[in-house]
Structure formats: structure tokens, C-alpha cells
Design an enzyme around this catalytic site. Structure first.
Site, PDB file in Angstrom:
ATOM      1  N   HIS A 166       1.009  -1.034   0.135  1.00 42.82           N
ATOM      2  CA  HIS A 166       0.092  -0.059   0.029  1.00 42.82           C
ATOM      3  C   HIS A 166       0.797   1.393  -0.235  1.00 42.82           C
ATOM      4  CE1 HIS A 166      -2.201  -3.513   1.792  1.00 42.82           C
ATOM      5  NE2 HIS A 166      -3.411  -2.632   1.183  1.00 42.82           N
ATOM      6  N   HIS A 216      -4.561   3.907  -3.121  1.00 42.34           N
ATOM      7  CA  HIS A 216      -4.256   3.365  -1.650  1.00 42.34           C
ATOM      8  C   HIS A 216      -3.625   2.021  -1.850  1.00 42.34           C
ATOM      9  CE1 HIS A 216      -6.191   0.949   1.714  1.00 42.34           C
ATOM     10  NE2 HIS A 216      -6.010  -0.105   0.790  1.00 42.34           N
ATOM     11  N   GLU A 230     -17.060  -4.968  25.010  1.00 47.27           N
ATOM     12  CA  GLU A 230     -16.398  -6.093  24.855  1.00 47.27           C
ATOM     13  C   GLU A 230     -15.027  -6.012  24.085  1.00 47.27           C
ATOM     14  OE1 GLU A 230     -19.421  -6.290  24.076  1.00 47.27           O
ATOM     15  OE2 GLU A 230     -20.471  -6.882  26.019  1.00 47.27           O
ATOM     16  N   HIS A 243     -27.667 -16.163  25.350  1.00 47.03           N
ATOM     17  CA  HIS A 243     -26.647 -15.872  26.308  1.00 47.03           C
ATOM     18  C   HIS A 243     -26.029 -17.200  26.684  1.00 47.03           C
ATOM     19  CE1 HIS A 243     -28.534 -12.267  26.757  1.00 47.03           C
ATOM     20  NE2 HIS A 243     -27.904 -11.859  27.981  1.00 47.03           N
TER      21      HIS A 243
END
Ligand SMILES: Cc1ncc(C[n+]2csc(CCOP(=O)(O)OP(=O)(O)O)c2C)c(N)n1
Ligand SMILES: [Mg+2]
Length: 672
Positions: free
Chosen positions: A35, A265, A414, A476
Site C-alpha cells: 500500500h 490506496h 467487549e 446468552h
């Protein structure tokens, strides 16, 4: 862009920044991949940062009080490699740049922690670097409060691109950093309005400065090619007590035919265009050529930090011998000598008292005795503190007003938590652990994989580890998560059966330095099975004989965690019918796998039927059932075959057939 005007405005700066651009073009051309555009666009920002602000010493890349530089936009790896070569890092000679992306080179496609000293973290999965940086900054704050500014006082600088800011994890990181007022965190946004698919506006219309401001950041917007503006912005960012974001308006692939396009890019390998860009820059035309005076100027920048480091070393040497030893211990990642005696004492007490508790509670019992003797632990939870049992009395809360606190309320983040923990471990002097429900490992997975890839001593406290959590239901209840974690290389997945195994697992987690750990812990109570105290850490073998067969050994039951007590009850049934049954507890497959053949054979000899019991899916178990001298037709599995359901735990175990009776029946059917 008027390249001639840029050259003329700041000729010395221009030449230095140009060296980054031409090295990038040449390395990408040689590799025929990579890149080019990002390093070419951010070369000016990086040059000013390294020249005027970054405290670093290429001769001592691990110096604890250095500023950290994190390239969150990891695809622009050549930016980092070029800076390291130019400033004189020993691990980054020119040959490494020439070998960009080749087998065995330190210059991997994306920066990889551990490949060269000076690479602070592995980046490439977008958003991870900026989310790591929050952990770096937290570790620095805690240590500055603990050790004083003379010993710890440094900044964390980040370059993030449009992609990093679009990734969801960046929102978690930005919000956490803003709330925690991490004033030593400074993020440069490479605001080039380009990603792979086109201009940013085809997918995003966010006002990024306002977004950061909304989370409590100090924000500036500058021309990312103006060295004076860059310098002034960094100076202001350092002075501001809030975390800072500097929006740097840049041109991707500056000065190349592909400038300001998506093509810029990627890999710019066209020879003519490459030469035209070099000519426009006024750069030397040779491959990997950097003019002698320019290299010398860069090496002088690299030499700038030696005096600062020396001054730090003198201050460090003035600390008492005890303090120096403690600082060196935590930075070496070594557990204190007292740890094993502390764990042994707890094991003895628990074996004698034989409580029936959830292993999440067992984990808390361990942390209560461990945290006071390990100042490097930094605990936390993603808003499930009372469920994960991760907070102990002595820790204190990390907050803008209480910087010595070692417990972090991560909020419902999380992924951000996991990435921040990686950052803390990478920063050094920190052993982070953090909790959530096991099922939400999925949400943290991107960062957990990097804990494993980098080999970081991070511990994931994953409670509510099966249908045993009961009424919260299948949303869950993890079923596939153990398999997913076990499939990930370099993670030790512990599923302890009782408090003794939990204490042993924690001891292993706290002494590991190249492997992250997952503790899969129950919500529901389980009996103490290890009632006979053994000083040795049996969990270290991964699997061991918990109860042997009486009489002729006809069956072996293998189980983990809450199902070990089911195996023990099944054994009672079978033994009563004269069927000699051994129970093998397997708290950590990975460690069992590391044992020598002779040991594994003693635990799992060929011959008897084998039944594995685990309240998760079967995936992976066949290795212990058919492999290791086992036979397909003589093995069975008691566990989950799909998602769980919402009901009390005992009913679920009944309904899904994970019971001592079902296990005994399975053994008997296999013996026929
Ligand atoms: C999590 C993740 N998703 C996708 C990619 C693939 N990818 C690499 S760079 C990139 C575009 C990034 O755009 P930006 O950050 O603006 O970089 P620039 O094009 O400006 O260099 C994508 C989608 C990735 N590396 N990580
Ligand atoms: Mg971009």
C-alpha cells in the site's frame, strides 16, 4: 497539489518527508504488492512528529518511558518501516526495506509485534490500533500515578485512517478514552477522503471532529502537509488535558498520478509514474536511494532521544534498590515469588473446606488473594462486574480522579475492552484481565485473535460458560465458543471443574507471558472435587486422572468444568454395576497436548470405551475420543447438538440429556 510550492515552502522538511515517500514507492514496487498511498500522504505528519516531538531512542527500543507510536492504519506499514530505517533502528537495516513482504523478513505486509524491536503492536485489522492505544494510555496513567512523573511520563501517538474510524471498535475506544480523560493520547486522523471502494462519502457522512468532541476529546483540524501547522497542533494537543484528535487533511499518494484516488490506496508499481513522482519530488532517482545529507538528518533525529533516555536512567537509578527490582520485575512480566505459595495456601484451604460454589466465585476467591500481591494486575469488566466477579476489595477504580485505581469499568464494550487489554500488555508493566459473558467472546473476537497472534499475557474471564446459566436462554448460552477458542492458535482455554482447578488455572494464567488465557467459568454452583490437597499444579498437565477405575478399567469419562461432577456421578453409577470407570478432568486441552506421549498414554490408554461430556458442541472432541489410541466405534459424546433454551439449568441439563444417567447408559451401550 502543487508539489513545487510544497517543496519551496519548507525545503529541508520536504526532503526528509520525501525519503519516506520514495522508500515506500520502491519497496512496494520491489514486492509488487503493498500500500503506497497512505505513507505518502502521512509522511509530513510523521516527519514532524519524529523530528520535534516523539521521545524515542532507536538504540533502546524497549526503554520503558519512551513515547509510543501506533500505526493503526497498518496497511501503511511502509510508513513505519521507513521511519525505523531512517532513524536507525538496528532491526531495520535497508535490506529489510528491500525485502518488504518477503518470507522471513521483519517487514511483513502489516506491522507485526515481535518482528522488529520498535514495532509496538500488530495492526492491519482496521480499528485495532486505535483501540489498543486506549490501553497503552491507561497503563501509562496508572503507572504515572504509581511511580511518579520522573519515572513514567510519556505520550501515545496514533495514526488512524478513515477505515479505523469507520470500524465499530473505534467508537468503543473513543468513548472510553474521552470519559477517562486520557490526556496523553494523541490521534492523527489521516483525513484523505479515500478508502478502497472510492471516496469516503459513498459509505460515510460522519462529522468525525464532532464525533470526537461529543466524547470529550480535544479536536483540531489542520492541513496535513503543512509542517508548521502539524507542529503547532501537536504542541497544543500535548498541552490539553483531554485526549486529542488532530484531523489532518491529506492527499493520498501525494504527487503521484494516482493521487486522491482509490488506486492510490494500493500498490503503485508503474515504473514511469514512479519515476515521474520522484522527479516531481526532486528526489534521487535510484532505487532505495536516500541522499546522504537527508539520511544524516534523519539519523540525527534518531540520535535526539539518547540524552533524554540517559536522564531517565539516572532518575531510575536514584530509586531504592527494592523499587528498581519491582519495576524491572513487572516490566519483565514475571510473577512475584510469593504467587505459588499464595495459590497453594488457597488450594489447601479449599480442599479442606470443600465448598460448593460457582467457578466464577472461585475466580474471585483467587483474585482476592492475588491482586494484593501483584500491583501489575489491571482488572475490569464490560458492565458485568457483579456477574463476572472480577472486582476485588483492594483494587480501587481507575477514574480521572483516582488514577491509581486498577479496576476499569469498560462499559458495554467487549471489543474495546479486549483491544485495550492488548494495549496494556504491550505497554508493559501490566497484566490485564477482563470479564464478560462467555457468549460475548464473539464481540471481543477481533482483539482476542490479536492477543493470540501477538502472544500477549491477557486473561479473559468468561463466565456463564454454558446452558448452565439457565433462564437467560440461548442468546446468552455459549455452545460453539469453546470450539472456536480451541481452534484459535496460541490461546490456553481453561475450563476448571472446581475452585482448586480455578486456582491452578489462574496461577498458570498469571505466569504465562507469551499466551493469552481464557477462563471459562460457571454461573451455577459446582462441588469441590479435588478434596485431597496436592501441592502440585495438576491443571498444568492439561488433563489428569481425577478418579481411577476400581477393578477392571472398562470406561474412561473425559469432561471439563461443570460436567466433571456429572462424570463423577456417572462413575458412581457404573462402578455400582461393576463397570470399572476412570474419570479424566481436562481443564486445558492445549496443555494436555503439550505433554509427552508417555503421559498422555497413561491418562488415555487404548482399550476402554471413551465418553466425553461437555455442555458445548462436539467439534474437536473426536481428537480425544478417536485419536490418542481411541476407537470410533467405542466412543461417544454427551453434550449439545444445537442451541440451548430458556429454562432453569437443571431442567436444561435433563432436556438436553447431559446427565449422569445418560452418560452411564451411553457407556453401557458402547460396551455391548
Ligand atoms: C477489519 C478490516 N476490514 C477490512 C480491511 C481491508 N482494508 C484494508 S485498508 C482498507 C481501506 C481503508 O481505508 P483508509 O483507512 O481510509 O485507508 P487509505 O485508503 O486512506 O489508506 C480496507 C477496507 C482491513 N484491513 N481490516
Ligand atoms: Mg482514507
Amino acid at each position: 497539489m502543487d508539489i513545487a510550492a510544497l517543496r519551496a515552502a519548507h525545503p529541508d522538511h520536504w526532503k526528509k518527508a520525501t525519503a519516506i515517500r520514495t522508500l515506500t514507492l520502491d519497496a512496494v514496487a520491489a514486492a509488487n504488492s503493498g500500500h503506497s498511498g497512505m505513507p505518502m500522504g502521512m509522511a509530513d505528519v510523521a516527519t514532524v512528529l519524529y523530528e520535534n516531538h516523539l521521545n524515542f531512542d532507536p538504540k533502546a527500543p524497549d526503554w520503558p518511558d519512551r513515547d509510543r507510536f501506533i500505526l493503526s492504519a497498518g496497511h501503511g506499514s511502509m510508513l513505519l518501516y521507513a521511519l525505523m530505517y531512517l532513524t536507525g533502528y538496528e532491526d531495520m537495516p535497508l535490506q529489510q526495506i528491500k525485502d518488504f513482504r518477503q518470507w522471513g523478513a521483519r517487514t511483513a505486509g502489516h506491522p507485526e509485534y515481535g518482528h522488529a524491536r520498535g514495532i509496538e503492536t500488530t495492526t492491519g485489522p482496521l480499528g485495532q490500533g486505535i483501540a489498543n492505544s486506549v490501553g497503552f494510555a491507561i497503563a501509562e496513567e496508572i503507572q504515572r500515578a504509581t511511580w511518579g512523573k520522573k519515572i513514567v511520563d510519556h505520550f501515545t501517538y496514533v495514526i488512524a485512517g478513515d477505515g479505523c474510524l469507520m470500524e465499530g471498535v473505534s467508537q468503543e475506544a473513543i468513548a472510553l478514552a474521552g470519559m477517562q480523560q486520557l490526556g496523553h493520547l494523541i490521534v492523527f486522523w489521516d483525513n484523505n477522503n479515500i478508502t478502497i471502494d472510492g471516496t469516503v462519502d459513498i459509505a460515510d457522512a460522519t462529522n468525525q471532529p464532532m464525533r470526537f468532541e461529543a466524547s470529550g476529546w480535544h479536536v483540531q483540524s489542520i492541513d496535513g502537509h503543512d509542517p508548521k501547522a502539524i507542529d503547532a497542533a501537536i504542541t497544543a494537543a500535548k498541552a490539553d488535558p483531554r485526549p486529542s484528535m488532530i484531523a489532518c487533511k491529506t492527499h493520498i499518494a501525494l504527487g503521484h498520478a494516482a493521487q486522491d484516488t482509490s488506486k492510490g490506496h494500493g500498490a503503485l508499481t508503474n515504473r514511469e509514474q514512479l519515476e515521474a513522482a520522484k522527479a516531481a519530488y526532486g528526489a534521487p532517482m535510484g532505487d532505495f536511494e536516500v541522499a546522504e545529507d537527508v539520511l544524516a538528518a534523519w539519523r540525527a533525529i534518531g540520535a535526539r532521544g539518547a540524552a533524554t533516555r540517559k536522564a531517565w536512567q539516572d532518575r531510575f537509578a536514584a530509586l531504592s534498590a527494592n523499587k528498581q527490582a519491582e519495576f524491572n520485575r513487572i516490566y519483565a512480566g514475571e510473577a512475584p515469588k510469593r504467587l505459588s505459595a499464595t495459590i497453594r495456601a488457597l488450594k489447601k484451604q479449599v480442599s479442606e473446606g470443600a465448598p460448593s460454589v460457582a467457578t466464577r466465585k472461585s475466580s474471585e476467591m483467587v483474585l482476592e488473594v492475588v491482586n494484593p500481591i501483584m500491583q501489575e494486575t489491571i482488572g475490569g469488566s464490560a458492565d458485568l462486574t457483579g456477574s463476572n466477579n472480577t472486582l476485588t476489595k483492594d483494587l480501587g477504580t481507575f477514574h480521572p480522579d483516582t488514577r491509581k485505581g486498577r479496576y476499569i469499568y469498560y462499559g458495554i464494550r467487549e471489543h474495546g475492552m479486549a483491544a485495550a487489554m492488548n494495549g496494556m500488555a504491550l505497554h508493559g508493566g501490566a497484566k490485564p484481565y477482563g470479564g464478560t459473558f462467555m457468549c460475548f467472546t464473539d464481540y471481543a473476537r477481533g482483539a482476542m485473535r490479536l492477543s493470540a497472534l501477538m502472544g500477549l499475557p491477557v486473561t479473559y474471564v468468561m463466565t456463564h460458560d454454558s446452558i448452565g446459566l439457565g433462564e437467560d436462554g440461548p442468546t446468552h448460552q455459549p455452545v460453539e465458543h469453546l470450539a472456536m477458542l480451541r481452534a484459535t492458535p496460541n490461546i490456553n482455554v481453561f475450563r476448571p471443574a472446581d475452585t482448586v482447578e480455578t486456582a491452578e488455572a489462574w496461577e498458570l494464567a498469571l505466569t504465562s507471558d507469551k499466551t493469552p488465557n481464557v477462563l471459562a467459568l460457571t454461573r451455577q454452583n459446582v462441588p469441590t472435587l479435588r478434596t485431597e490437597h496436592k501441592t502440585r499444579n495438576l491443571t498444568a498437565q492439561g488433563g489428569y486422572v481425577l478418579a481411577d477405575a476400581e477393578g477392571k478399567r472398562q470406561a474412561i469419562l473425559l469432561a471439563t468444568g461443570s460436567e466433571v461432577s456429572i462424570a463423577m456421578a456417572a462413575r458412581d453409577i457404573l462402578q455400582a454395576e461393576g463397570i470399572g470407570t476412570r474419570v479424566v478432568s481436562m481443564p486445558c486441552w492445549e496443555l494436555f497436548e503439550e505433554q509427552d506421549e508417555a503421559y498422555r498414554k497413561r491418562v488415555l490408554p487404548g482399550g476402554p470405551v471413551r465418553v466425553a461430556i461437555e455442555a458445548g458442541i462436539r467439534f474437536g472432541w473426536d481428537r480425544w475420543l478417536y485419536g490418542e489410541r481411541g476407537k470410533r466405534e467405542k466412543s461417544g459424546f454427551i453434550g449439545m447438538h444445537g442451541f440451548g433454551a430458556s429454562a432453569p439449568a437443571e431442567r436444561l441439563y435433563e432436556e438436553f440429556g447431559i446427565t449422569p444417567q445418560a452418560t452411564a447408559e451411553k457407556v453401557k451401550s458402547l460396551l455391548k
